[in-house]
Design an enzyme around this catalytic site. Structure first.
Site, short mmCIF file in Angstrom:
data_model
loop_
_atom_site.label_atom_id
_atom_site.label_comp_id
_atom_site.label_asym_id
_atom_site.label_seq_id
_atom_site.Cartn_x
_atom_site.Cartn_y
_atom_site.Cartn_z
N GLU A 1 29.52 59.59 72.75
CA GLU A 1 28.86 58.84 71.44
C GLU A 1 29.35 60.10 70.37
O GLU A 1 29.07 61.04 70.83
CB GLU A 1 27.55 58.79 71.37
CG GLU A 1 27.29 57.39 72.28
CD GLU A 1 25.47 57.03 72.33
OE1 GLU A 1 25.44 55.84 72.69
OE2 GLU A 1 25.01 58.00 72.33
N LYS B 1 49.29 54.19 83.57
CA LYS B 1 50.41 55.16 83.16
C LYS B 1 51.12 55.22 84.24
O LYS B 1 50.92 55.37 85.40
CB LYS B 1 49.52 56.56 83.08
CG LYS B 1 48.44 56.52 81.99
CD LYS B 1 48.00 58.12 81.75
CE LYS B 1 47.14 57.95 80.74
NZ LYS B 1 46.53 59.68 80.61
N ARG C 1 33.96 68.57 72.29
CA ARG C 1 34.29 67.93 73.54
C ARG C 1 33.18 68.35 74.77
O ARG C 1 33.32 67.91 75.71
CB ARG C 1 35.94 68.38 74.12
CG ARG C 1 36.66 67.85 73.06
CD ARG C 1 38.17 68.19 73.81
NE ARG C 1 39.35 67.42 73.15
CZ ARG C 1 39.70 66.42 73.06
NH1 ARG C 1 39.37 65.56 73.90
NH2 ARG C 1 40.69 65.73 72.30
N HIS D 1 23.68 53.04 83.49
CA HIS D 1 25.08 52.58 83.06
C HIS D 1 26.15 53.07 83.90
O HIS D 1 26.59 52.05 84.51
CB HIS D 1 24.90 53.03 81.55
CG HIS D 1 24.10 52.60 80.56
ND1 HIS D 1 23.21 51.32 81.02
CD2 HIS D 1 23.75 52.99 79.50
CE1 HIS D 1 22.43 51.25 79.70
NE2 HIS D 1 22.77 52.20 78.94
#
Length: 600
Positions: free
Chosen positions: A325, A494, A577, A349
């Site tokens: 988030e 990919k 990050r 979750h």
């Protein structure tokens, strides 16, 4: 059997009324789920009757009561007076104060209604998610013909004030042409409010009286949504059980997370709830299981031949479950500080997504068959150790002229708090399919972006003829399947591809299913799907008690160790990050986080 009306764009479903064609007692029990009898002798529950003929009984022509008593069954030749005699006999067994309510019971009633009660109706979750989801279902013609919605909270409020409050958050489907304002007015006309205390049987009894007025003598099915703090779950359920449960239909309760803080508190909560509810009546909601891409996981895997043969340790090198988030606690620090990111996101979750991803092929699409396979995955997982966990906490950061506050700058958070706002973990499933494959999780607040995705990194091609074109970085040549749960939902693969031209230049390309480009229909909110499932009695996306116990058993030991040793989290700047330690954790298992770097 009375069917609930639904449009072609909605799932068809039926509310099961007592039937004489059931094949087993178990089926009958599930169709006629009710909160059990109260231990209070004054709570008679209005003579609950199952008109189910018991095929195992040596007396086939009887009606079997829930308490084991029997009454003669009516045949098709009996007149309406027989029905009235049965009703009168039932009334005679009830206490005088109960006879007035029981008089509304009609064994010939063939219509049903659903009453949805939102406990905690004045809270943010109810206003922002539950009421909008119910309106969306109504807008799509997915709710039954007869339904009523009650808001219940301690706040003093009128019906009109409730309608004004929730109307501010309602939106209409973009693919519908019907007049939005008229549809909204019709929905709001079915919304009512009742103020009361969550531990007051008298307040719930008054709610029950109002419900019965709106039910109009139909078979009543009742759904309670507990959008309230977990410390008052038990009292609210007790009062609903003893004073507001359905007389002649089903009663179900949706329980919002958190389901405890650890194994012990979770088990205690479940034990207490089961004093008043059957397991089949408890719908533990995890809204991430209602996400469109999570719902699509099993379809993608089990209905596409190209994926299922690859779904094992033989071809998959690692699996990553990433949740981030781009905002902090934003004033919710008081709640968050008591739980932290591991309890708030990872234990429920992400672990639920992992179980769906890794489970074996179920026997059928029946809810119990699917949940059985999920439990097997969780029970096969290695308990999480402290060395396989990295925790962090965001600190203040200035970017340009804007200063972003740190976690402990939130006035609702203690200044010395060690609660993690970021966590990364390496988990392992010790079974034949996944032995040795690291499942890496990371979740955090105040990071550089907002995203939730599953990344499946496949093994390197043995003896790849084109390795020299990729240099020493073999990860550049690794095939990767990405399932982006939110936002901008997509599934893409990919692959390595030759760039057009006379030379031999390779590139990483994407086979991309972008939902917004492929489908014009708006993707429903997760709460819409889960509320509809609860009304239908579909339990596939809800958490069973043994599943919850298995999930907590993985995380409880490391959570206790973190708190006992007072492990200091690694601090990371708001908007970054996350902690560097997460990269070292991944490198230990020869993994690179897939969300690092720019992608389409």
């Amino acid at each position: 059997m009375a069917a609930l009306s639904s449009s072609a764009g909605c799932r068809s479903y039926v509310t099961q009324l007592p039937s004489s064609s059931s094949s087993s007692d178990e089926t009958a029990r599930r169709r006629n789920q009710r909160i059990p009898f109260s231990s209070n002798p004054r709570i008679f529950h209005h003579a609950k009757v199952s008109c189910q003929l018991n095929p195992r009984s040596s007396h086939p022509n009887v009606l079997r009561m829930q308490d084991g008593a029997v009454a003669p069954a009516m045949t098709t030749f009996e007149s309406e007076s027989s029905s009235n005699k049965l009703k009168e006999s039932l009334l005679q067994t009830a206490p005088p104060e109960e006879r007035k309510d029981a008089a509304g019971f009609d064994v010939n009633q063939n219509e049903s209604t659903v009453t949805i009660t939102v406990l905690g109706a004045s809270g943010d979750l109810a206003k922002k998610k539950i009421f909008p989801a119910l309106f969306a279902l109504y807008y799509e013609d997915c709710l039954p013909k007869h339904f009523t919605i009650f808001g219940f909270a301690r706040t003093k409020m009128t019906h009109a004030e409730l309608r004004t409050m929730i109307s501010k958050t309602l939106t209409c489907r973009i693919d519908k042409r019907e007049n939005c304002d008229k549809k909204m007015d019709k929905f709001l006309d079915r919304c009512f409010y009742h103020s009361g205390q969550y531990d007051s049987q008298e307040d719930f009894a008054e709610l029950n009286r109002k419900m019965r007025e709106h039910e109009g003598g139909r078979v009543s099915n009742r759904l309670f949504y507990l959008s309230i703090p977990p410390n008052i779950f038990t009292e609210a359920v007790r009062c609903a059980s003893q004073s507001a449960s359905s007389v002649n239909g089903w009663t179900r309760v949706i329980v919002e997370k958190p389901f405890g803080r650890d194994s012990e508190s979770s088990a205690a909560l479940t034990k207490t709830l089961k004093q008043y509810l059957l397991e089949d009546q408890i719908f533990r909601i995890d809204h991430y299981l209602g996400k469109e891409l999570v719902e699509n996981l099993s379809i993608m895997r089990f209905s596409n031949l190209i994926f299922e043969p690859l779904w094992s340790r033989q071809y998959i090198r690692n699996v990553q479950l990433i949740f981030s988030e781009d905002f902090g606690t934003e004033g919710r620090g008081g709640y968050f500080d008591n739980y932290g990111i591991i309890r708030d996101i990872m234990q429920n979750h992400l672990l639920q997504i992992l179980a769906l991803f890794a489970m074996e092929t179920p026997v059928s699409l029946d809810a119990e068959d699917i949940r059985n396979e999920k439990v097997k995955v969780l029970r096969s997982m290695r308990p999480l150790s402290l060395e396989d966990v990295v925790i962090g906490q965001y600190k203040s950061h200035t970017k340009g002229r804007t200063t972003y506050p740190g976690y402990t700058d939130d006035t609702t958070v203690p200044k010395d708090s060690l609660t993690p706002t970021f966590a990364a973990a390496a988990l392992f499933i010790d079974n034949a399919r996944w032995d040795g494959v690291p499942f890496l999780m990371k979740a955090g607040k105040a990071l550089h972006n907002k995203i939730a995705e599953i990344r499946v990194q496949f093994r390197h091609v043995p003896g790849n003829l084109y390795n020299r074109n990729f240099g020493t970085d073999l990860d550049r040549a690794t095939n990767e399947l990405v399932i982006r749960v939110q936002p901008d939902e997509a599934i893409y693969l990919k692959i390595n591809n030759k760039i057009p031209g006379l030379g031999m230049r390779l590139d990483r390309s994407y086979l991309n299913l972008h939902y917004a480009a492929r489908y014009s229909k708006e993707i429903p909110d997760a709460y819409e799907r889960l509320l509809l499932d609860a009304i239908e009695g579909e339990r596939r996306l809800f958490i069973r008690s043994d599943e919850l116990n298995a999930a907590w058993s993985l995380f409880t030991p490391v959570l206790k160790e973190l708190e006992k040793k007072k492990i200091i989290p690694e601090y990371y700047p708001y908007g970054s990050r996350g902690p560097v330690g997460a990269h070292y954790l991944a490198a230990r298992y020869n993994v690179r986080w897939g969300d690092i770097g720019s992608e389409q």
